[in-house]
Design a protein around this motif. Sequence first.
Motif, mmCIF file in Angstrom:
data_model
loop_
_atom_site.group_PDB
_atom_site.id
_atom_site.type_symbol
_atom_site.label_atom_id
_atom_site.label_comp_id
_atom_site.label_asym_id
_atom_site.label_seq_id
_atom_site.Cartn_x
_atom_site.Cartn_y
_atom_site.Cartn_z
ATOM 1 N N HIS A 90 3.070 26.091 -13.736
ATOM 2 C CA HIS A 90 2.865 25.234 -14.895
ATOM 3 C C HIS A 90 4.169 25.003 -15.651
ATOM 4 C CE1 HIS A 90 -1.394 25.923 -14.140
ATOM 5 N NE2 HIS A 90 -1.671 24.974 -15.013
ATOM 6 N N GLY A 205 -2.458 20.877 -16.365
ATOM 7 C CA GLY A 205 -1.198 21.025 -15.638
ATOM 8 C C GLY A 205 0.019 20.978 -16.532
ATOM 9 N N GLY A 206 -0.186 20.558 -17.788
ATOM 10 C CA GLY A 206 0.936 20.488 -18.716
ATOM 11 C C GLY A 206 1.034 19.228 -19.530
#
Length: 324
Positions: A90, A205-206
């Motif tokens: 991540h 995922g960010g």
Amino acid sequence: MKADTQQQDLSLTRAASLCALGLATMLAASLHAKPPVTAAKPVSAPTTAAVLAAAKPGDWRALDPQNTLYLELSGGRVVIELAPAFAPNHIANIKALAREKYYDGLAIVRAQDNYVVQMNDPDYENEAARKPIKTAKRSLPPEFTVAWDAKIPFTRLPDPDGYAPETGFSDGFAAARDMKAQRTWLTHCYGTVGVGRLNPVDSGGGPELYVVIGTPPRQLDRNVTVVGRVVKGIELLSTLPRGTGPYSLYEKPEQRAPIQRIRVAADVPENERVALEVLRTDTPTFEAYVESRRNHREEWYAVAAGHIDVCNVEVPVRAAPGAR
């Protein structure tokens, strides 16, 4: 009558003898008695301020610019330290998003009192309108926990925790571990930075991040990927106006806090970086610091708690000596 007088004289004489004997016994005892023992005063443990004042230069470490983010808002800069040992995939993706300038122009879209602020693309639900991602990924498999490795430093706290078998600190980050399951993870404390997701565990995922600005929501531990913590500028987030929509989302675009940009510190010219140092959590100084927080010795405290929670140990951060 004479007999009565003699009896009275005899009684007085006997009483006087007994009194003299008692005084003599008391005098003898006092001569042989040991002097009273005065209890020694307990040795006072150092206060938190004293522990930090005595810290040596080697007790501090500089932030790694490769694992530091600068979140630029209109009010100033928020400095985020990343924890690659706990969420390597991540964090690599977040840095890729920052380097392709994905975050630039997004916004803080949610501010929930005593909980979190959340940053995201305001159009994330509209696939046709949302901001495209060029090289990074939109979602990843979760990194809620990682396998325990002896190479991962862990300074264990002495007190029990209701959410984990053990809690402590790893390279400055509040952490927990389960040695039976051989897993470790970061905990949700004030200033924690995590990756937002939907119901599927692999939906984050960010691109969407949140920061804890209230009472530690430890129920989120092992349910969300934690990537780091704010080390400077948390007040720029915690004082934002609260959202009035569902889940405290901002209902109008003008209510949102625009994100100017997010940059990896290593990509910022050195003279524009923030030179900070963090107290190392693998030293005797940190152990003394924890003890000073468990049992406050400052004059104001009437009762020492004798207990500490992982989220009540604020790891000290300071400007690097000589920094402007």
